[in-house]
Design a protein around this motif. Structure first.
Motif, PDB file in Angstrom:
ATOM      1  N   LYS A   1      -4.919   1.481  -1.411  1.00  0.00           N
ATOM      2  CA  LYS A   1      -4.619   0.859  -0.128  1.00  0.00           C
ATOM      3  C   LYS A   1      -3.553   1.676   0.593  1.00  0.00           C
ATOM      4  CE  LYS A   1      -3.520  -3.133  -1.839  1.00  0.00           C
ATOM      5  NZ  LYS A   1      -3.062  -4.543  -1.882  1.00  0.00           N
ATOM      6  N   ILE A   2      -3.693   1.778   1.891  1.00  0.00           N
ATOM      7  CA  ILE A   2      -2.764   2.576   2.691  1.00  0.00           C
ATOM      8  C   ILE A   2      -2.172   1.734   3.810  1.00  0.00           C
ATOM      9  CG2 ILE A   2      -2.545   4.530   4.290  1.00  0.00           C
ATOM     10  CD1 ILE A   2      -4.739   5.940   2.688  1.00  0.00           C
TER      11      ILE A   2
ATOM     12  N   GLY B   1       0.827  -1.203   0.000  1.00  0.00           N
ATOM     13  CA  GLY B   1       0.000   0.000   0.000  1.00  0.00           C
ATOM     14  C   GLY B   1       0.858   1.248   0.000  1.00  0.00           C
ATOM     15  N   ILE B   2       0.230   2.393  -0.104  1.00  0.00           N
ATOM     16  CA  ILE B   2       0.939   3.661  -0.005  1.00  0.00           C
ATOM     17  C   ILE B   2       1.234   3.923   1.466  1.00  0.00           C
ATOM     18  CG2 ILE B   2       0.736   6.165  -0.285  1.00  0.00           C
ATOM     19  CD1 ILE B   2      -0.936   5.668  -2.749  1.00  0.00           C
ATOM     20  N   LEU B   3       2.480   4.220   1.781  1.00  0.00           N
ATOM     21  CA  LEU B   3       2.850   4.486   3.163  1.00  0.00           C
ATOM     22  C   LEU B   3       2.433   5.908   3.519  1.00  0.00           C
ATOM     23  CD1 LEU B   3       4.379   3.024   5.510  1.00  0.00           C
ATOM     24  CD2 LEU B   3       6.367   4.374   4.850  1.00  0.00           C
ATOM     25  N   LEU B   4       1.655   6.029   4.582  1.00  0.00           N
ATOM     26  CA  LEU B   4       1.150   7.332   4.991  1.00  0.00           C
ATOM     27  C   LEU B   4       1.166   7.409   6.513  1.00  0.00           C
ATOM     28  CD1 LEU B   4      -0.104   9.970   3.862  1.00  0.00           C
ATOM     29  CD2 LEU B   4      -2.352   8.931   4.201  1.00  0.00           C
ATOM     30  N   GLY B   5       1.478   8.574   7.044  1.00  0.00           N
ATOM     31  CA  GLY B   5       1.450   8.718   8.498  1.00  0.00           C
ATOM     32  C   GLY B   5       2.453   9.726   8.986  1.00  0.00           C
ATOM     33  N   GLY B   6       2.996   9.439  10.165  1.00  0.00           N
ATOM     34  CA  GLY B   6       3.905  10.360  10.841  1.00  0.00           C
ATOM     35  C   GLY B   6       3.565  10.408  12.311  1.00  0.00           C
TER      36      GLY B   6
ATOM     37  N   TRP C   1      -9.543   6.681  17.847  1.00  0.00           N
ATOM     38  CA  TRP C   1     -11.018   6.668  17.780  1.00  0.00           C
ATOM     39  C   TRP C   1     -11.507   7.788  16.875  1.00  0.00           C
ATOM     40  CZ3 TRP C   1     -14.639  10.382  18.879  1.00  0.00           C
ATOM     41  CH2 TRP C   1     -15.981   9.971  18.940  1.00  0.00           C
ATOM     42  N   HIS C   2     -10.909   8.961  17.019  1.00  0.00           N
ATOM     43  CA  HIS C   2     -11.270  10.113  16.200  1.00  0.00           C
ATOM     44  C   HIS C   2     -11.034   9.831  14.720  1.00  0.00           C
ATOM     45  CE1 HIS C   2     -10.506  14.650  15.227  1.00  0.00           C
ATOM     46  NE2 HIS C   2     -11.726  14.285  14.916  1.00  0.00           N
ATOM     47  N   MET C   3      -9.863   9.333  14.389  1.00  0.00           N
ATOM     48  CA  MET C   3      -9.539   9.032  12.996  1.00  0.00           C
ATOM     49  C   MET C   3     -10.426   7.915  12.452  1.00  0.00           C
ATOM     50  SD  MET C   3      -5.363   9.308  13.174  1.00  0.00           S
ATOM     51  CE  MET C   3      -5.108   9.097  11.395  1.00  0.00           C
ATOM     52  N   ASP C   4     -10.688   6.928  13.277  1.00  0.00           N
ATOM     53  CA  ASP C   4     -11.551   5.818  12.899  1.00  0.00           C
ATOM     54  C   ASP C   4     -12.939   6.326  12.521  1.00  0.00           C
ATOM     55  OD1 ASP C   4     -12.822   3.302  12.679  1.00  0.00           O
ATOM     56  OD2 ASP C   4     -13.245   3.261  14.821  1.00  0.00           O
ATOM     57  N   ASN C   5     -13.487   7.224  13.345  1.00  0.00           N
ATOM     58  CA  ASN C   5     -14.845   7.715  13.098  1.00  0.00           C
ATOM     59  C   ASN C   5     -14.932   8.718  11.959  1.00  0.00           C
ATOM     60  OD1 ASN C   5     -17.130   6.857  15.207  1.00  0.00           O
ATOM     61  ND2 ASN C   5     -15.132   6.734  16.203  1.00  0.00           N
ATOM     62  N   LEU C   6     -13.789   9.170  11.496  1.00  0.00           N
ATOM     63  CA  LEU C   6     -13.761  10.010  10.297  1.00  0.00           C
ATOM     64  C   LEU C   6     -13.531   9.172   9.041  1.00  0.00           C
ATOM     65  CD1 LEU C   6     -11.736  13.120  11.531  1.00  0.00           C
ATOM     66  CD2 LEU C   6     -14.121  13.080  10.788  1.00  0.00           C
ATOM     67  N   GLY C   7     -13.416   7.864   9.201  1.00  0.00           N
ATOM     68  CA  GLY C   7     -13.245   6.987   8.053  1.00  0.00           C
ATOM     69  C   GLY C   7     -11.845   6.965   7.477  1.00  0.00           C
ATOM     70  N   MET C   8     -10.858   7.344   8.296  1.00  0.00           N
ATOM     71  CA  MET C   8      -9.482   7.447   7.805  1.00  0.00           C
ATOM     72  C   MET C   8      -8.868   6.090   7.477  1.00  0.00           C
ATOM     73  SD  MET C   8      -8.767  10.768   8.039  1.00  0.00           S
ATOM     74  CE  MET C   8      -7.010  10.989   8.223  1.00  0.00           C
ATOM     75  N   PHE C   9      -9.380   5.034   8.104  1.00  0.00           N
ATOM     76  CA  PHE C   9      -8.720   3.738   7.994  1.00  0.00           C
ATOM     77  C   PHE C   9      -9.471   2.750   7.089  1.00  0.00           C
ATOM     78  CE2 PHE C   9      -7.601   4.993  12.548  1.00  0.00           C
ATOM     79  CZ  PHE C   9      -6.410   5.581  12.164  1.00  0.00           C
ATOM     80  N   ASN C  10     -10.446   3.245   6.326  1.00  0.00           N
ATOM     81  CA  ASN C  10     -11.294   2.341   5.550  1.00  0.00           C
ATOM     82  C   ASN C  10     -10.551   1.565   4.475  1.00  0.00           C
ATOM     83  OD1 ASN C  10     -13.470   3.125   7.090  1.00  0.00           O
ATOM     84  ND2 ASN C  10     -14.291   4.564   5.591  1.00  0.00           N
ATOM     85  N   THR C  11      -9.434   2.114   3.966  1.00  0.00           N
ATOM     86  CA  THR C  11      -8.682   1.401   2.925  1.00  0.00           C
ATOM     87  C   THR C  11      -7.336   0.900   3.445  1.00  0.00           C
ATOM     88  OG1 THR C  11      -7.688   3.451   2.092  1.00  0.00           O
ATOM     89  CG2 THR C  11      -9.774   2.755   1.095  1.00  0.00           C
ATOM     90  N   ALA C  12      -7.208   0.806   4.749  1.00  0.00           N
ATOM     91  CA  ALA C  12      -5.936   0.357   5.330  1.00  0.00           C
ATOM     92  C   ALA C  12      -5.643  -1.088   4.949  1.00  0.00           C
ATOM     93  CB  ALA C  12      -5.977   0.490   6.845  1.00  0.00           C
ATOM     94  N   SER C  13      -4.371  -1.345   4.608  1.00  0.00           N
ATOM     95  CA  SER C  13      -3.943  -2.717   4.354  1.00  0.00           C
ATOM     96  C   SER C  13      -3.107  -3.254   5.506  1.00  0.00           C
ATOM     97  CB  SER C  13      -3.145  -2.801   3.058  1.00  0.00           C
ATOM     98  OG  SER C  13      -1.973  -1.999   3.122  1.00  0.00           O
TER      99      SER C  13
ATOM    100  N   MET D   1      14.004   3.981  11.502  1.00  0.00           N
ATOM    101  CA  MET D   1      14.055   3.728  10.063  1.00  0.00           C
ATOM    102  C   MET D   1      13.480   4.947   9.337  1.00  0.00           C
ATOM    103  SD  MET D   1      12.045   0.091  10.320  1.00  0.00           S
ATOM    104  CE  MET D   1      12.047  -0.262   8.564  1.00  0.00           C
ATOM    105  N   PRO D   2      14.057   5.359   8.223  1.00  0.00           N
ATOM    106  CA  PRO D   2      13.440   6.421   7.433  1.00  0.00           C
ATOM    107  C   PRO D   2      12.200   5.904   6.705  1.00  0.00           C
ATOM    108  CG  PRO D   2      15.441   5.640   6.363  1.00  0.00           C
ATOM    109  CD  PRO D   2      15.368   4.941   7.684  1.00  0.00           C
ATOM    110  N   LEU D   3      11.116   6.629   6.801  1.00  0.00           N
ATOM    111  CA  LEU D   3       9.852   6.259   6.164  1.00  0.00           C
ATOM    112  C   LEU D   3       9.618   7.152   4.955  1.00  0.00           C
ATOM    113  CD1 LEU D   3       7.554   6.026   9.344  1.00  0.00           C
ATOM    114  CD2 LEU D   3       8.966   4.212   8.326  1.00  0.00           C
ATOM    115  N   VAL D   4       9.445   6.557   3.780  1.00  0.00           N
ATOM    116  CA  VAL D   4       9.165   7.349   2.580  1.00  0.00           C
ATOM    117  C   VAL D   4       7.649   7.526   2.487  1.00  0.00           C
ATOM    118  CG1 VAL D   4       9.500   7.613   0.103  1.00  0.00           C
ATOM    119  CG2 VAL D   4      11.224   6.427   1.473  1.00  0.00           C
ATOM    120  N   ILE D   5       7.179   8.636   3.022  1.00  0.00           N
ATOM    121  CA  ILE D   5       5.749   8.920   3.039  1.00  0.00           C
ATOM    122  C   ILE D   5       5.265   9.169   1.611  1.00  0.00           C
ATOM    123  CG2 ILE D   5       3.953  10.451   3.926  1.00  0.00           C
ATOM    124  CD1 ILE D   5       5.349   8.723   6.064  1.00  0.00           C
ATOM    125  N   GLY D   6       4.205   8.473   1.230  1.00  0.00           N
ATOM    126  CA  GLY D   6       3.652   8.606  -0.109  1.00  0.00           C
ATOM    127  C   GLY D   6       4.120   7.555  -1.091  1.00  0.00           C
TER     128      GLY D   6
END
Length: 349
Positions: free
Chosen positions: A246-247, A216-221, A266-278, A326-331
């Motif tokens: 997929k994220i 998936g696309i790596l997203l976060g921080g 909980w906040h992110m969950d209820n905003l639908g942020m994780f609906n396409t999480a892999s 570890m360095p994370l390549v966001i995106g």
């Protein structure tokens, strides 16, 4: 998602401070040491005026100055990559003065930073469609370089496209005792990953022999920051999710206690942020490390909220505020591979 051009010796690296600067010790010494190390490797350095200021609140100086300098550095064709001067607390205010429309149209370039710098990395990926690296700020390069620092430079130079976790880490207790701020890490703890996988309709702890993979696309921080950004003009995640991409969510916490982490998820969950999480990977939390508040700890704060998604969930990973990271390549399109205490992130660059 656009991948910025890799850098090479002879290029100019810009250092700006949209969050904290290097106006006090030990950051001044670390800053100067880091610049010398990059110059020894053939790089030219352009420092912004914000780097040496400390008259701001939670950032180096006035937000409008910080935001303008970051924009100017990004649009400056002479500068091939930008490394943030430091972390901080209120970089969100600087973002109100960053011209994201101009940055989206500009030739992409690498931006490197972590913690408060999520304020730029997250919209850079979700709104501008440009990769960035969640990794050390310039003062983090002031110490004697070890594998984490070389991993970052190798990614920036295009020499590698994957990174692996490390065997040991430096506990918060060990870091508090450090007096030589230019020395190597003090590795006093063995790294142990805690992984959960779906099994029989439930999320269960994975055995050390279990192989876990996800794409998936790596997203976060930094979760402290992302929870503040979501649903604002700086958040383009829902548009990404609506495309069906997929994220792999990579999150870590700095000041949040276990209750805060649970509320934020909980906040992110209820905003639908994780609906396409892999998959979900979590770095070692700083303030919440080994905390237990009324039965809530760094583990069930995460599993109890995200378990319903039935996706792999790996905790205590090597990124965030407890070194090494570890360095994370966001995106970047990313393959996650975990087995036992080994984690590998392979990026499509």
């Amino acid at each position: 998602m656009k991948r910025p051009p890799f850098i090479k010796p002879g290029d100019v690296i810009g250092i700006t401070a949209p969050s904290f600067g290097a106006g006090t010790e030990p950051y001044i010494s670390r800053f100067n040491s880091a610049l010398q190390k990059f110059k020894e490797r053939g790089y030219k350095i352009k420092t912004g005026r914000t780097c040496f200021k400390s008259d701001g609140l939670g950032i180096s100086t006035k937000p409008e100055i910080c935001g303008k300098e970051l924009t100017d550095f990004y649009l400056n064709p002479e500068i091939k990559a930008i490394i943030s001067c430091g972390g901080g607390e209120l970089m969100c205010e600087s973002m109100s003065f960053v011209d994201f429309d101009a940055i989206k149209k500009a030739k992409p370039k690498w931006f490197l930073g972590y913690s408060d710098n999520t304020n730029f990395l997250y919209p850079l990926a979700t709104k501008c469609g440009v990769m960035g690296i969640y990794g050390p700020t310039i003062t983090g390069f002031g110490k004697e370089w070890e594998k984490p620092e070389f991993d970052v430079l190798d990614l920036l130079e295009g020499k590698i496209n994957s990174v692996q976790g490390y065997d040991k880490f430096q506990s918060p207790q060990a870091e508090e005792k450090i007096t030589d701020y230019l020395s190597k890490y003090v590795f006093d703890q063995d790294k142990i990953l805690t992984a959960f996988v779906p099994s029989g309709g439930k999320l269960k702890k994975a055995s050390s022999s279990r192989t876990i993979e996800a794409d998936g696309i790596l997203l976060g921080g930094c979760l402290d920051v992302i929870n503040n950004l979501i649903a604002t003009q700086f958040d383009g995640c829902k548009k990404m999710a609506a495309s069906g991409k997929k994220i792999i969510w990579a999150l870590e916490a700095c000041d949040l206690n276990p209750m805060d982490i649970r509320r934020s998820l909980w906040h992110m969950d209820n905003l639908g942020m994780f609906n396409t999480a892999s998959a979900f990977i979590f770095g070692r939390p700083l303030s919440a490390w080994q905390q237990n508040l009324m039965g809530v700890n760094q583990y069930n704060a995460v599993t109890d909220i995200l378990g319903k998604y039935m996706k792999p969930l790996i905790l205590d990973c090597d990124f965030g505020h407890i070194d090494p990271a570890m360095p994370l390549v966001i995106g970047a399109e990313t393959n996650l591979y975990v087995k036992g205490n080994n984690i590998t992130l392979s990026y499509k660059l």
